[in-house]
Design a protein around this motif. Sequence first.
Motif, PDB file in Angstrom:
ATOM      1  N   GLY A 119      -4.831   8.778   4.181  1.00 31.19           N
ATOM      2  CA  GLY A 119      -4.260  10.023   4.659  1.00 31.19           C
ATOM      3  C   GLY A 119      -2.748  10.012   4.567  1.00 31.19           C
ATOM      4  N   PHE A 120      -2.152  11.208   4.652  1.00 31.25           N
ATOM      5  CA  PHE A 120      -0.703  11.303   4.505  1.00 31.25           C
ATOM      6  C   PHE A 120       0.080  10.629   5.627  1.00 31.25           C
ATOM      7  N   PRO A 121      -0.326  10.733   6.886  1.00 33.41           N
ATOM      8  CA  PRO A 121       0.505  10.102   7.923  1.00 33.41           C
ATOM      9  C   PRO A 121       0.731   8.607   7.692  1.00 33.41           C
ATOM     10  N   ILE A 122      -0.298   7.887   7.275  1.00 30.15           N
ATOM     11  CA  ILE A 122      -0.133   6.440   7.058  1.00 30.15           C
ATOM     12  C   ILE A 122       0.543   6.171   5.711  1.00 30.15           C
ATOM     13  N   SER A 123       0.059   6.815   4.639  1.00 31.61           N
ATOM     14  CA  SER A 123       0.660   6.559   3.328  1.00 31.61           C
ATOM     15  C   SER A 123       2.095   7.079   3.275  1.00 31.61           C
ATOM     16  N   GLY A 124       2.368   8.184   3.984  1.00 33.43           N
ATOM     17  CA  GLY A 124       3.732   8.699   4.031  1.00 33.43           C
ATOM     18  C   GLY A 124       4.667   7.756   4.767  1.00 33.43           C
ATOM     19  N   ALA A 125       4.168   7.138   5.847  1.00 30.20           N
ATOM     20  CA  ALA A 125       4.986   6.163   6.572  1.00 30.20           C
ATOM     21  C   ALA A 125       5.301   4.969   5.671  1.00 30.20           C
ATOM     22  N   LEU A 126       4.296   4.519   4.921  1.00 29.34           N
ATOM     23  CA  LEU A 126       4.542   3.422   3.974  1.00 29.34           C
ATOM     24  C   LEU A 126       5.516   3.847   2.880  1.00 29.34           C
ATOM     25  N   LEU A 127       5.413   5.109   2.442  1.00 32.96           N
ATOM     26  CA  LEU A 127       6.336   5.628   1.431  1.00 32.96           C
ATOM     27  C   LEU A 127       7.765   5.641   1.964  1.00 32.96           C
ATOM     28  N   PHE A 128       7.969   6.185   3.150  1.00 37.53           N
ATOM     29  CA  PHE A 128       9.320   6.262   3.709  1.00 37.53           C
ATOM     30  C   PHE A 128       9.892   4.878   3.997  1.00 37.53           C
ATOM     31  N   TRP A 129       9.078   3.994   4.582  1.00 35.86           N
ATOM     32  CA  TRP A 129       9.568   2.649   4.886  1.00 35.86           C
ATOM     33  C   TRP A 129       9.839   1.871   3.602  1.00 35.86           C
ATOM     34  N   GLY A 130       8.927   1.962   2.636  1.00 37.70           N
ATOM     35  CA  GLY A 130       9.110   1.256   1.360  1.00 37.70           C
ATOM     36  C   GLY A 130      10.326   1.747   0.600  1.00 37.70           C
ATOM     37  N   SER A 131      10.578   3.043   0.650  1.00 37.53           N
ATOM     38  CA  SER A 131      11.764   3.588  -0.024  1.00 37.53           C
ATOM     39  C   SER A 131      13.042   3.091   0.647  1.00 37.53           C
ATOM     40  N   ALA A 132      13.051   3.066   1.971  1.00 38.53           N
ATOM     41  CA  ALA A 132      14.228   2.564   2.684  1.00 38.53           C
ATOM     42  C   ALA A 132      14.463   1.092   2.356  1.00 38.53           C
ATOM     43  N   TYR A 133      13.387   0.317   2.310  1.00 39.16           N
ATOM     44  CA  TYR A 133      13.507  -1.103   1.978  1.00 39.16           C
ATOM     45  C   TYR A 133      14.020  -1.283   0.548  1.00 39.16           C
ATOM     46  N   ALA A 134      13.458  -0.525  -0.396  1.00 34.59           N
ATOM     47  CA  ALA A 134      13.874  -0.647  -1.799  1.00 34.59           C
ATOM     48  C   ALA A 134      15.339  -0.273  -1.976  1.00 34.59           C
ATOM     49  N   LEU A 135      15.826   0.657  -1.157  1.00 34.57           N
ATOM     50  CA  LEU A 135      17.215   1.098  -1.278  1.00 34.57           C
ATOM     51  C   LEU A 135      18.172   0.252  -0.452  1.00 34.57           C
ATOM     52  N   GLY A 149       7.719   8.337  12.318  1.00 33.57           N
ATOM     53  CA  GLY A 149       8.115   9.631  12.866  1.00 33.57           C
ATOM     54  C   GLY A 149       8.317  10.681  11.776  1.00 33.57           C
ATOM     55  N   LEU A 150       9.001  10.300  10.704  1.00 30.70           N
ATOM     56  CA  LEU A 150       9.196  11.227   9.576  1.00 30.70           C
ATOM     57  C   LEU A 150       7.870  11.638   8.956  1.00 30.70           C
ATOM     58  N   SER A 151       6.976  10.679   8.805  1.00 31.89           N
ATOM     59  CA  SER A 151       5.681  10.958   8.197  1.00 31.89           C
ATOM     60  C   SER A 151       4.868  11.924   9.051  1.00 31.89           C
ATOM     61  N   LEU A 152       4.808  11.680  10.344  1.00 36.67           N
ATOM     62  CA  LEU A 152       4.062  12.582  11.237  1.00 36.67           C
ATOM     63  C   LEU A 152       4.698  13.964  11.299  1.00 36.67           C
ATOM     64  N   LEU A 153       6.022  14.007  11.361  1.00 34.32           N
ATOM     65  CA  LEU A 153       6.719  15.291  11.379  1.00 34.32           C
ATOM     66  C   LEU A 153       6.444  16.066  10.091  1.00 34.32           C
ATOM     67  N   THR A 154       6.538  15.384   8.954  1.00 36.66           N
ATOM     68  CA  THR A 154       6.276  16.027   7.664  1.00 36.66           C
ATOM     69  C   THR A 154       4.837  16.520   7.599  1.00 36.66           C
ATOM     70  N   PHE A 155       3.892  15.694   8.068  1.00 33.79           N
ATOM     71  CA  PHE A 155       2.489  16.094   8.039  1.00 33.79           C
ATOM     72  C   PHE A 155       2.264  17.348   8.865  1.00 33.79           C
ATOM     73  N   PHE A 156       2.764  17.382  10.091  1.00 29.71           N
ATOM     74  CA  PHE A 156       2.528  18.529  10.957  1.00 29.71           C
ATOM     75  C   PHE A 156       3.251  19.779  10.470  1.00 29.71           C
ATOM     76  N   VAL A 157       4.451  19.639   9.911  1.00 34.59           N
ATOM     77  CA  VAL A 157       5.158  20.814   9.383  1.00 34.59           C
ATOM     78  C   VAL A 157       4.386  21.405   8.209  1.00 34.59           C
ATOM     79  N   PHE A 158       3.990  20.558   7.263  1.00 32.35           N
ATOM     80  CA  PHE A 158       3.280  21.077   6.098  1.00 32.35           C
ATOM     81  C   PHE A 158       1.878  21.558   6.467  1.00 32.35           C
ATOM     82  N   ASN A 159       1.152  20.775   7.221  1.00 36.07           N
ATOM     83  CA  ASN A 159      -0.240  21.084   7.529  1.00 36.07           C
ATOM     84  C   ASN A 159      -0.373  22.263   8.491  1.00 36.07           C
ATOM     85  N   ASN A 160       0.424  22.292   9.558  1.00 37.23           N
ATOM     86  CA  ASN A 160       0.245  23.293  10.603  1.00 37.23           C
ATOM     87  C   ASN A 160       1.165  24.498  10.467  1.00 37.23           C
TER      88      ASN A 160
END
Length: 175
Positions: A119-135, A149-160
């Motif tokens: 799901g997006f909340p977990i994969s999005g959190a990994l995406l945001f954390w992995g991007s921060a680490y890579a940078l 927090g960013l992942s959950l916020l993004t999920f709820f904004v887009f979904n709801n």
Amino acid sequence: MTTETETPARTPRSWLREHSEIGVSLLLLLLGVLVLTDALTMDVDITQRGPVGPRTVPVVVGIALLLVAVLLAVDVLRGGRGEAEGGEDIDLSEPSDWRTVLLLAGVFLGNAVLIDPLGFPISGALLFWGSAYALGSRHYDRDPLIAAGLSLLTFFVFNNLLGVPLPGGPLMEVL
């Protein structure tokens, strides 16, 4: 007494290097043809009222891309060159940072693979954390919390709020 001046031999590679903007022109030409082809072969089932229909904007954009491609090619062939950007602070003599590029590519690919099962909340959190680490961020206590927090916020904004359904995964089944 005559002195001979040697002119460097012009190879096709050196000509292409001096006229590299031709590649941008070809890309714009290809994109314009693609947009026009797609617009003109679009299957429109609705009855059109007035002169502006669903094909109008794509046709205008496609024609504009073709026009810009031709104008850019003519300018480059006449000797025009794009100006180097003065605001960049990149040292072009340094090699590319392939580690960062590959880490980011891996994070994006991982997100694409994991978004359906997790799901997006977990994969999005990994995406945001992995991007921060890579940078370069190395705040191991703070980064995962911000990413979640960013992942959950993004999920709820887009979904709801926006009505764009994102896969919720097992985390949303629990909630």
